[in-house]
Design a protein around this motif. Structure first.
Motif, PDB file in Angstrom:
ATOM      1  N   LEU A 272      -9.742   6.641   0.460  1.00  0.00           N
ATOM      2  CA  LEU A 272     -10.996   7.534  -0.033  1.00  0.00           C
ATOM      3  C   LEU A 272     -11.242   7.770  -1.271  1.00  0.00           C
ATOM      4  O   LEU A 272     -12.233   7.380  -1.866  1.00  0.00           O
ATOM      5  CB  LEU A 272     -10.939   8.825   0.593  1.00  0.00           C
ATOM      6  N   ASP A 273      -9.997   7.732  -1.991  1.00  0.00           N
ATOM      7  CA  ASP A 273     -10.212   8.141  -3.443  1.00  0.00           C
ATOM      8  C   ASP A 273      -9.253   7.504  -4.529  1.00  0.00           C
ATOM      9  O   ASP A 273      -8.334   8.125  -5.173  1.00  0.00           O
ATOM     10  CB  ASP A 273      -9.896   9.700  -3.701  1.00  0.00           C
TER      11      ASP A 273
ATOM     12  N   ARG B  84      -6.226   6.474  -9.494  1.00  0.00           N
ATOM     13  CA  ARG B  84      -5.980   5.296 -10.488  1.00  0.00           C
ATOM     14  C   ARG B  84      -6.116   6.118 -11.979  1.00  0.00           C
ATOM     15  O   ARG B  84      -5.311   6.001 -12.637  1.00  0.00           O
ATOM     16  CB  ARG B  84      -6.907   4.205 -10.577  1.00  0.00           C
ATOM     17  N   ASP B  85      -7.077   7.353 -11.991  1.00  0.00           N
ATOM     18  CA  ASP B  85      -7.225   7.853 -13.249  1.00  0.00           C
ATOM     19  C   ASP B  85      -6.076   8.965 -13.399  1.00  0.00           C
ATOM     20  O   ASP B  85      -5.788   9.345 -14.610  1.00  0.00           O
ATOM     21  CB  ASP B  85      -8.710   8.508 -13.189  1.00  0.00           C
ATOM     22  N   LEU B  86      -5.550   9.508 -12.278  1.00  0.00           N
ATOM     23  CA  LEU B  86      -4.685  10.441 -12.408  1.00  0.00           C
ATOM     24  C   LEU B  86      -2.946   9.739 -12.959  1.00  0.00           C
ATOM     25  O   LEU B  86      -2.490  10.350 -14.095  1.00  0.00           O
ATOM     26  CB  LEU B  86      -4.332  11.148 -11.139  1.00  0.00           C
TER      27      LEU B  86
ATOM     28  N   VAL C  93       1.055  -1.089   0.033  1.00  0.00           N
ATOM     29  CA  VAL C  93      -0.125  -0.036  -0.009  1.00  0.00           C
ATOM     30  C   VAL C  93       0.812   1.254  -0.177  1.00  0.00           C
ATOM     31  O   VAL C  93       0.495   2.268  -0.438  1.00  0.00           O
ATOM     32  CB  VAL C  93      -1.024  -0.038   1.296  1.00  0.00           C
ATOM     33  N   GLU C  94       1.996   1.023   0.317  1.00  0.00           N
ATOM     34  CA  GLU C  94       2.939   2.381   0.620  1.00  0.00           C
ATOM     35  C   GLU C  94       2.977   3.298  -0.588  1.00  0.00           C
ATOM     36  O   GLU C  94       2.804   4.407  -0.407  1.00  0.00           O
ATOM     37  CB  GLU C  94       4.318   1.767   1.225  1.00  0.00           C
ATOM     38  N   ARG C  95       3.266   2.544  -1.625  1.00  0.00           N
ATOM     39  CA  ARG C  95       3.499   3.190  -2.841  1.00  0.00           C
ATOM     40  C   ARG C  95       2.280   4.098  -3.393  1.00  0.00           C
ATOM     41  O   ARG C  95       2.476   5.450  -3.674  1.00  0.00           O
ATOM     42  CB  ARG C  95       3.969   2.493  -4.276  1.00  0.00           C
ATOM     43  N   TYR C  96       1.123   3.664  -2.912  1.00  0.00           N
ATOM     44  CA  TYR C  96      -0.177   4.239  -3.314  1.00  0.00           C
ATOM     45  C   TYR C  96      -0.194   5.414  -2.185  1.00  0.00           C
ATOM     46  O   TYR C  96      -0.527   6.479  -2.713  1.00  0.00           O
ATOM     47  CB  TYR C  96      -1.234   3.284  -3.172  1.00  0.00           C
ATOM     48  N   ARG C  97       0.013   5.189  -1.001  1.00  0.00           N
ATOM     49  CA  ARG C  97       0.072   6.309   0.140  1.00  0.00           C
ATOM     50  C   ARG C  97       0.857   7.248  -0.472  1.00  0.00           C
ATOM     51  O   ARG C  97       0.651   8.615  -0.235  1.00  0.00           O
ATOM     52  CB  ARG C  97       0.337   5.609   1.189  1.00  0.00           C
ATOM     53  N   ARG C  98       2.018   6.891  -1.095  1.00  0.00           N
ATOM     54  CA  ARG C  98       3.079   8.089  -1.443  1.00  0.00           C
ATOM     55  C   ARG C  98       2.481   9.062  -2.384  1.00  0.00           C
ATOM     56  O   ARG C  98       2.752  10.259  -2.379  1.00  0.00           O
ATOM     57  CB  ARG C  98       4.259   7.509  -2.066  1.00  0.00           C
TER      58      ARG C  98
ATOM     59  N   TYR D 184       0.514   3.528 -13.592  1.00  0.00           N
ATOM     60  CA  TYR D 184       1.254   3.000 -12.241  1.00  0.00           C
ATOM     61  C   TYR D 184       0.344   2.004 -11.701  1.00  0.00           C
ATOM     62  O   TYR D 184       0.965   1.272 -10.852  1.00  0.00           O
ATOM     63  CB  TYR D 184       1.108   4.103 -11.133  1.00  0.00           C
ATOM     64  N   PHE D 185      -0.953   1.722 -11.926  1.00  0.00           N
ATOM     65  CA  PHE D 185      -1.859   0.806 -11.577  1.00  0.00           C
ATOM     66  C   PHE D 185      -2.210  -0.508 -12.847  1.00  0.00           C
ATOM     67  O   PHE D 185      -1.761  -0.231 -13.905  1.00  0.00           O
ATOM     68  CB  PHE D 185      -2.952   1.373 -11.093  1.00  0.00           C
TER      69      PHE D 185
END
Lengths: 275, 275
Positions: free
Chosen positions: A249-250, A255-257, A200-205, A261-262
């Motif tokens: 939350l978002d 993912r759209d931005l 999860v860390e990369r998403y959190r960044r 990366y996903f």
DNA sequence: CGGAAATAACTAGTATACAAGATATATTTG
DNA sequence: CAAATATATCTTGTATACTAGTTATTTCCG
């Protein structure tokens, strides 16, 4: 500020060619059945190998998004940067591949892995479940001194937040959650949580630049600790859950931005956000 | 019946010395920035490497207690058995070391790891927490067809129990828990549970020779599924917990029976059994 | 000029050789 | 004969060389 800055030159063993002359060997081989130590091999600090250094540097570069998903990871390049051979580099790469931070395509290339949305969703769920266990155990078993320790950690985190020192802030964040697990006599579960957290860390960044977030986190940690100190397990769990829920939350927005990366693998479906 | 029986001869690549004559190279190197695939690399079955074979065989031998804790694992020996070089063997050994199934003592030797009592205790706790999540999700989301699938798995397990086929029984056991996670749309969490389970599996094998155990397990699975089908989440969780709790009744007994198989590391204390 | 086949250069996987340290056996010494 | 020392030979860690497969580029042909 590229991640190469962190890589120190590793002393390369000089390879002297002096080989011992081969005397005749008439001795019979020994048994060697003895296990290492009866107590459990915690005496020696387990000398840090070259592959460990590469592993740590690469891992930090990936989870901090200095190496973004899709970036090629070329063994030869790392080899030259550290002045070591492919063997330890490959060892580090394989470890990261097992943690799903790197994708190895046989005979073709290795790349920083994309963030799988399904793993993201399940990792958040799993972490909640495990943190609930540790918080509940901590509420039941924490000594007064441990509660004071945790207050100290929160204060330290407050100071790092005010100083704007991101690395120290993350460290204090880690320490707080680890202290909860330790207070609950479940340090191994903190290890599991850490493994899950990597995913999860990369998403959190990516979600970091929210103003005032650090101060909010400090406040939420304080709330959790207050409930633990009051020995109110249900309330502590509730507050921890609401703390952790701030993360998801978002996901769709990010993912759209950064679609590259996903990766939208099988088990992901629309109710990801509805949960 | 030693585990060597399972190791098949791996085809060794003939090493012809014919090297291509080095023509002059005037071409400029290409870029190679392309990530592997946009969708997420699930097309190719990811050809099974030699190291995978060694890894799987070794892992099976360890978790099934054919290789008991403390047994030396000599790379060279495996090398000769499979007719391959040390590199893939070492790869497999390192993977197992990361799973804490093997202890590597630098420059000295590698041994099948002892079962750490603290890990045992925490693994049981963590598994309970994660299974609770999957059972709850399954109760909420399982389709009728998935419930019928699970009934079929239980029936298959009943048949394997009556036939006394241990391997098939374990397979059905796995399948049932996996089906619960799948029904809850949390297949990744089943993967985490499996990783945790490795740590407990060897201990479980020591406790196996309990008469009638297999039939009991089948019955308990049926109870859990009944509660899921009735959409009673709390009851389903309760039954799953009581099912899982069958495991930890008498750790102290087995620790005293085979003291050499366990290691009493730091975080273990007396309340292990009181929990 | 466009498309298909040929080719060159890169990749990860594997084999082998050597280095550095640890441990058991052999040897020496009191 | 016992304890300390020496030494041979294990062990894992690392370096290097080579194989096989993949991909980009070039070349050839229409």
């Amino acid at each position: 500020m590229s991640w190469e800055m962190k890589s120190r030159e590793i002393k390369q063993a000089a390879q002297s060619a002096a080989k011992a002359s081969e005397a005749q060997r008439t001795r019979k081989p020994r048994a060697r059945n003895a296990p290492p130590r009866a107590n459990g091999h915690a005496a020696v600090p387990a000398a840090t190998k070259n592959s460990d250094v590469v592993y740590r540097d690469l891992r930090n570069a990936i989870v901090s998004m200095k190496l973004v998903p899709g970036t090629p990871v070329v063994e030869k390049e790392i080899t030259e940067r550290y002045g070591i051979s492919r063997t330890p580099v490959r060892e580090a790469v394989l470890r990261l591949a097992e943690e799903r931070l790197i994708d190895v395509v046989p005979k073709s290339g290795t790349f920083v892995a994309r963030i799988p949305l399904s793993v993201l969703r399940e990792a958040i769920v799993a972490r909640r479940a495990l943190e609930e266990v540790t918080v509940r155990a901590a509420t039941e078993k924490a000594s007064e001194s441990q509660i004071m320790e945790m207050r100290a950690i929160i204060q330290r985190q407050r100071e790092t937040a005010e100083a704007g020192s991101e690395a120290a802030f993350h460290q204090a964040d880690d320490d707080f959650h680890a202290a909860i697990a330790a207070a609950g006599r479940l340090p191994g579960i903190w290890g599991m949580i850490q493994n899950i957290r990597i995913q999860v860390e990369r998403y959190r960044r990516l979600t970091l630049p929210q103003p005032g977030r650090m101060a909010t986190v400090v406040g939420e940690h304080g709330d959790v600790l207050d409930a633990i100190a009051a020995r109110d397990a249900d309330e502590a769990v509730r507050r921890m859950n609401s703390h952790l829920d701030k993360l998801k939350l978002d996901i769709a927005v990010f993912r759209d931005l950064w679609p590259d990366y996903f990766v939208h693998d099988g088990a992901f479906d629309a109710d990801m956000l509805a949960d």
